[in-house]
Design an enzyme around this catalytic site. Structure first.
Site, mmCIF file in Angstrom:
data_model
loop_
_atom_site.group_PDB
_atom_site.id
_atom_site.type_symbol
_atom_site.label_atom_id
_atom_site.label_comp_id
_atom_site.label_asym_id
_atom_site.label_seq_id
_atom_site.Cartn_x
_atom_site.Cartn_y
_atom_site.Cartn_z
ATOM 1 N N GLU A 96 0.851 -1.199 0.000
ATOM 2 C CA GLU A 96 0.000 0.000 0.000
ATOM 3 C C GLU A 96 0.877 1.236 0.000
ATOM 4 O O GLU A 96 1.849 1.315 0.771
ATOM 5 C CB GLU A 96 -0.921 0.005 1.222
ATOM 6 N N GLU A 144 -2.547 11.240 3.652
ATOM 7 C CA GLU A 144 -3.609 11.002 4.630
ATOM 8 C C GLU A 144 -3.631 12.181 5.593
ATOM 9 O O GLU A 144 -2.584 12.683 5.997
ATOM 10 C CB GLU A 144 -3.367 9.716 5.409
#
Length: 253
Positions: free
Chosen positions: A135, A140
């Site tokens: 990932e 974020e």
């Protein structure tokens, strides 16, 4: 005259270098509806396979919470008597690539419990699962920690609270649009915010547990609510909140 000619040559060279980048994918969200040749809606709450999307997230993803407005993608998180709703779209099976530069211009939502993300998963995830797939978290943001942007890699060797991460503090990150970029090749993955390099991941030993990044990946854009990372507490007075994306571009380097 020589100086003028020299400047002209430099300018032409610079433009030529810029133009030499091959565009692998470009989405400007100029249509009236989402281009389904590029994107998929991911709907629901992950149940029954992985309820809460594996993170105890509170939102239920719907098509209605994803819209296009004035040439921009708008993912809206809402709260009503039935709970929290939001949106998530992916390029899985429609655009997947190995190595390149991903560039996304976006404006963040704000508030306690908000968790927008720009990220990628290995295209083999359905076969091998996570974190074997790998990932790449390009951006974020969690509303409970204002001004902080997280860039993270999840691998079989380090996932969840990964050690392969960097928090960058920018006091004005919530103001207006900013460009989040990831440059990925066979040797390293670099992360940029507004063209400033903020983190480089380049392990010396690139075995399968440390480097699952030698395969195609696909792009995900979403706005989560609560969860292990974004929550657990949520301020219900902040809704609705919008995660706005101006464009997504992928170049060959």
């Amino acid at each position: 005259m020589k100086h003028i000619l020299y400047i002209f040559i430099l300018t032409v060279t610079f433009v030529s270098c810029q133009d030499s980048k091959k565009v692998l994918f470009e989405e400007n969200f100029d249509d009236e509806s989402l281009n389904m040749s590029n994107w998929n809606y991911q709907l629901g709450n992950g149940c029954p396979e992985i309820c809460g999307w594996g993170n105890n997230e509170r939102q239920f993803y719907t098509k209605e919470n994803v819209s296009l407005r004035n040439g921009k993608l708008v993912i809206t998180a809402t709260k009503d008597s039935l709970g929290y709703k939001s949106g998530r779209i992916t390029t899985q099976d429609k655009f997947e690539f190995q190595y390149g530069t991903v560039e996304v211009k976006a404006k963040l939502p704000k508030g306690y419990g908000i968790w927008p993300a720009i990220w990628m998963l290995g295209s083999n995830i359905d076969a091998v699962g996570w974190p074997t797939s790998g990932e790449i978290d390009i951006m974020e943001y969690v509303g409970k920690s204002p001004h902080e942007i997280h860039t993270t890699l999840h691998t079989p060797d380090s996932h969840g609270k990964s050690i392969n991460t960097k928090i960058t503090t920018i006091e004005t990150i919530e103001d207006g649009f900013h460009v989040y970029k990831c440059h990925w090749n066979s040797e390293k993955i670099e992360f940029f915010i507004d063209d400033t390099l903020v983190y480089t991941f380049s392990p010396e030993n690139k075995n399968e547990k440390v480097w699952p990044f030698n395969q195609p990946f696909y792009i995900i854009l979403n706005l989560a609510v609560g969860g292990n990372f974004g929550g657990p507490d949520v301020d219900d007075t902040i809704f609705p909140q919008e995660f706005i994306i101006d464009y997504v571009r992928v170049y060959d380097y």
